[in-house]
Design a protein around this motif. Structure first.
Motif, PDB file in Angstrom:
ATOM      1  N   PRO A 275       0.575  -0.931  -0.140  1.00  0.00           N
ATOM      2  CA  PRO A 275      -0.305  -0.449  -0.299  1.00  0.00           C
ATOM      3  C   PRO A 275       1.124   0.931   0.257  1.00  0.00           C
ATOM      4  O   PRO A 275       2.238   1.322   0.320  1.00  0.00           O
ATOM      5  CB  PRO A 275      -0.768   0.270   0.848  1.00  0.00           C
ATOM      6  N   CYS A 276       0.231   2.509  -0.784  1.00  0.00           N
ATOM      7  CA  CYS A 276       0.861   3.467  -0.619  1.00  0.00           C
ATOM      8  C   CYS A 276      -0.024   4.665  -1.189  1.00  0.00           C
ATOM      9  O   CYS A 276      -1.208   4.452  -0.887  1.00  0.00           O
ATOM     10  CB  CYS A 276       2.356   3.822  -1.547  1.00  0.00           C
ATOM     11  N   ASP A 277       0.285   5.772  -1.325  1.00  0.00           N
ATOM     12  CA  ASP A 277      -0.793   6.905  -1.482  1.00  0.00           C
ATOM     13  C   ASP A 277      -1.925   6.277  -2.868  1.00  0.00           C
ATOM     14  O   ASP A 277      -2.855   7.398  -2.772  1.00  0.00           O
ATOM     15  CB  ASP A 277       0.037   7.967  -1.771  1.00  0.00           C
ATOM     16  N   TRP A 278      -0.806   6.451  -3.796  1.00  0.00           N
ATOM     17  CA  TRP A 278      -1.177   5.879  -5.095  1.00  0.00           C
ATOM     18  C   TRP A 278      -2.031   4.500  -5.070  1.00  0.00           C
ATOM     19  O   TRP A 278      -2.646   4.551  -6.216  1.00  0.00           O
ATOM     20  CB  TRP A 278      -0.522   6.630  -6.047  1.00  0.00           C
ATOM     21  N   ASP A 279      -1.884   3.817  -4.098  1.00  0.00           N
ATOM     22  CA  ASP A 279      -2.325   2.519  -4.606  1.00  0.00           C
ATOM     23  C   ASP A 279      -2.363   1.839  -2.961  1.00  0.00           C
ATOM     24  O   ASP A 279      -1.610   0.761  -2.521  1.00  0.00           O
ATOM     25  CB  ASP A 279      -1.188   1.408  -4.839  1.00  0.00           C
ATOM     26  N   PRO A 280      -3.741   2.261  -2.311  1.00  0.00           N
ATOM     27  CA  PRO A 280      -3.539   2.372  -0.931  1.00  0.00           C
ATOM     28  C   PRO A 280      -4.363   0.379  -0.570  1.00  0.00           C
ATOM     29  O   PRO A 280      -3.728   0.460   0.405  1.00  0.00           O
ATOM     30  CB  PRO A 280      -4.873   2.553  -0.529  1.00  0.00           C
TER      31      PRO A 280
ATOM     32  N   ASN B 203      11.683   2.619  -0.185  1.00  0.00           N
ATOM     33  CA  ASN B 203      10.737   3.396   0.712  1.00  0.00           C
ATOM     34  C   ASN B 203      11.115   5.321   0.627  1.00  0.00           C
ATOM     35  O   ASN B 203      12.898   5.012   0.401  1.00  0.00           O
ATOM     36  CB  ASN B 203      11.043   3.157   2.267  1.00  0.00           C
TER      37      ASN B 203
END
Length: 116
Positions: free
Chosen positions: A31-36, A115
């Motif tokens: 998960p990340c900001d553009w792929d929650p 990261n």
């Protein structure tokens, strides 16, 4: 690496042409900001939208490959990405990219471990 060279040269169509129709790009993995949900970008349409998103704020990309191992239809690449954003901000990020090829020689998946 054709994939990295295409991004460095801002060759959107050349980069997209490297991928299989049903390819998956996980950049980064998880998960990340553009792929929650952390499921990655699936299919060329989603991969194109991913490229376009980064193009809106990334001025340039350069890279150094420190080590690469190829086994069968996969490659593991340890690299440093050097990004310059349109606001002049610069950042370098170490990453491990795992590329998996499809039977027709296209990229079936790209998994990038990094990261910020």
């Amino acid at each position: 690496m054709a994939s990295l060279s295409a991004v460095k040269n801002k060759d959107r169509e050349g980069w997209l042409a490297l991928f299989a129709e049903d390819a998956v790009v996980e950049d980064p993995v998880g998960p990340c900001d553009w792929d929650p949900e952390g499921k990655g970008q699936r299919g060329k349409g989603a991969i194109a939208a991913f490229y376009d998103m980064f193009s809106t704020f990334q001025e340039s990309l350069d890279y150094e490959i420190h080590h690469m191992e190829v086994r069968g239809s996969e490659a593991a690449v340890f690299l440093t990405l050097h990004n310059t954003m349109k606001d002049g901000t610069k950042a370098s990020t170490k990453a491990i990219n795992i590329y998996k090829g499809s039977p027709d020689g296209k990229i079936q998946s790209l998994r990038s471990f990094w990261n910020a």
